[in-house]
Design an enzyme around this catalytic site. Structure first.
Site, mmCIF file in Angstrom:
data_model
loop_
_atom_site.group_PDB
_atom_site.id
_atom_site.type_symbol
_atom_site.label_atom_id
_atom_site.label_comp_id
_atom_site.label_asym_id
_atom_site.label_seq_id
_atom_site.Cartn_x
_atom_site.Cartn_y
_atom_site.Cartn_z
ATOM 1 N N ASN A 161 -0.183 -14.285 -9.185
ATOM 2 C CA ASN A 161 -0.774 -15.304 -8.322
ATOM 3 C C ASN A 161 -1.891 -14.644 -7.532
ATOM 4 O O ASN A 161 -1.684 -13.577 -6.953
ATOM 5 C CB ASN A 161 0.249 -15.865 -7.338
ATOM 6 C CG ASN A 161 1.407 -16.544 -8.025
ATOM 7 O OD1 ASN A 161 1.250 -17.158 -9.072
ATOM 8 N ND2 ASN A 161 2.592 -16.435 -7.448
ATOM 9 N N HIS B 160 -1.373 -7.473 -7.005
ATOM 10 C CA HIS B 160 -0.039 -7.322 -7.558
ATOM 11 C C HIS B 160 0.357 -8.556 -8.339
ATOM 12 O O HIS B 160 -0.239 -9.622 -8.205
ATOM 13 C CB HIS B 160 0.988 -7.082 -6.439
ATOM 14 C CG HIS B 160 1.334 -8.312 -5.655
ATOM 15 N ND1 HIS B 160 0.458 -8.898 -4.751
ATOM 16 C CD2 HIS B 160 2.455 -9.095 -5.651
ATOM 17 C CE1 HIS B 160 1.031 -9.967 -4.216
ATOM 18 N NE2 HIS B 160 2.238 -10.115 -4.743
ATOM 19 N N CYS C 86 0.848 -1.192 0.000
ATOM 20 C CA CYS C 86 0.000 0.000 0.000
ATOM 21 C C CYS C 86 0.887 1.248 0.000
ATOM 22 O O CYS C 86 2.075 1.169 0.346
ATOM 23 C CB CYS C 86 -0.910 0.003 1.230
ATOM 24 S SG CYS C 86 -2.315 -1.120 1.088
#
Length: 360
Positions: free
Chosen positions: A174, A187, A75
């Site tokens: 993933n 991500h 973040c």
């Protein structure tokens, strides 16, 4: 698009990709970080002719911090807390992984005996943050945001391909604890390998031996489009289909209609056309069983220095979920022998996914 390169406190590179040209990226990393770990050790398996990376430092990487953004290292930073991204907001960010499988920070490597050769794990591993919104997902990104992610992928593919020692660049995501993620923030990652991966070698070997009328990948795409049974979505530049010999319960391949070796070779029009089709497929995945679908999304790109004329850029998306409360585990046949058994017929998987897309 604005591209800004800076460094984190331990010397790792960080790159901002912004929609706005006036984005201020002057924030600095205030953390007292430990020195970067040395590169992994590559050991050769003579029985499979594969290189295996030994990266003991990855045992200490961050593992599933609290589910909220309060503990997330991906973040944006704030006055109260510094993260991997110094800025207080961002569009798309790419930075060197703090716990890389491959890098150029070499240590000392010794002969381990036996028939295994040893060499440094040269290369690079990067993290790609798709959005600053911790609660979002790739499927929720706007077309413009997906375009920006694609620009980042293409930029990194081109730059890493020009790096000494790199033989293949792999962009992937993933998603889901069932897949084995260690961070929940939306991500992906990029691996710059010091060798051509086994899966790519296998596919390009098949393409080299193929006796059909054209390129093997192009002919697979043409055959699936002609059959139509397993096509779940298409537009002027891309087709998404379930392969006839799918290994995974829900597996989709997304091909551009033009043969290109890698993401950097896509035109502006092709990059723009990818966004709405891909997010529709991801939304169909989530809609199958009414919840977050775990998946792996993997870009197959040409090696840097060989067989580029045989390769055909495409994306492979698959999930290990086979039913609402059931996962496909890779047990004896798959894990030990590499012999897959699929629990869901590809045609049925295509029908289910197509029905979800039609409902959107």
């Amino acid at each position: 698009m604005k591209r800004t390169v800076t460094q984190l406190a331990d010397g790792r590179e960080l790159i901002y990709f912004d929609q706005r040209d006036d984005a201020d990226r002057s924030a600095i990393d205030r953390r007292p970080l430990e020195p970067r770990p040395v590169a992994s050790e590559l050991r050769y398996d003579p029985l499979t002719e594969e290189w295996i990376a030994m990266a003991g430092h990855r045992q200490t990487r961050t593992f599933l911090p609290a589910g909220t953004s309060a503990e997330c290292p991906l973040c944006p930073s704030s006055d109260a807390r510094s993260t991997e991204i110094p800025a207080y907001d961002y569009d798309v960010v790419v930075f060197e992984n703090r716990f890389p499988s491959f890098s150029t920070n070499f240590g000392t490597y010794h002969d381990v005996g036996g028939l295994s050769d040893v060499r440094p794990g040269v290369g690079r591993c990067e993290v790609v943050c798709f959005t600053s919104d911790h609660s979002s997902s790739f499927s929720k990104l706007s077309d413009a945001q997906v375009r920006l992610v694609m620009e980042a992928w293409a930029d990194r593919t081109a730059e890493l391909s020009a790096t000494e020692g790199v033989e293949q660049v792999f962009c992937f995501e993933n998603r889901g604890e069932e897949i084995g993620i260690t961070l929940a923030h939306p991500h992906g990652q990029i691996y710059a390998y010091p060798y051509v991966t086994p899966r790519t070698k296998l596919q390009l070997g098949a393409a080299a031996r193929y006796q059909g009328p054209g390129n093997l990948f192009a002919d697979v795409l043409a055959a699936e489009r002609a059959a139509g049974t397993r096509v779940i979505a298409d537009n002027e530049a891309w087709t998404a289909f379930v392969p006839a010999a799918a290994r995974w319960p829900f597996e989709v391949h997304v091909y551009p209609h033009r043969q290109v070796p890698d993401l950097a070779a896509l035109t502006e029009e092709e990059r723009a056309a990818f966004a709405p089709l891909y997010t529709a497929v991801l939304q169909a995945f989530d809609g199958l069983f009414g919840g977050v679908m775990p998946y792996i999304s993997a870009w197959h790109q040409a090696p840097v220095r060989r067989d580029r004329e045989l390769a055909y850029l495409h994306l492979e998306l698959f999930s290990i979920r086979r039913a609402p409360n059931k996962l496909k585990y890779l047990a004896g046949s798959e894990s030990a022998m590499g012999a897959f058994v699929n629990d869901v017929m590809p045609e049925e998987a295509a029908r289910m996914l197509r029905s979800r897309i039609d409902q959107e």
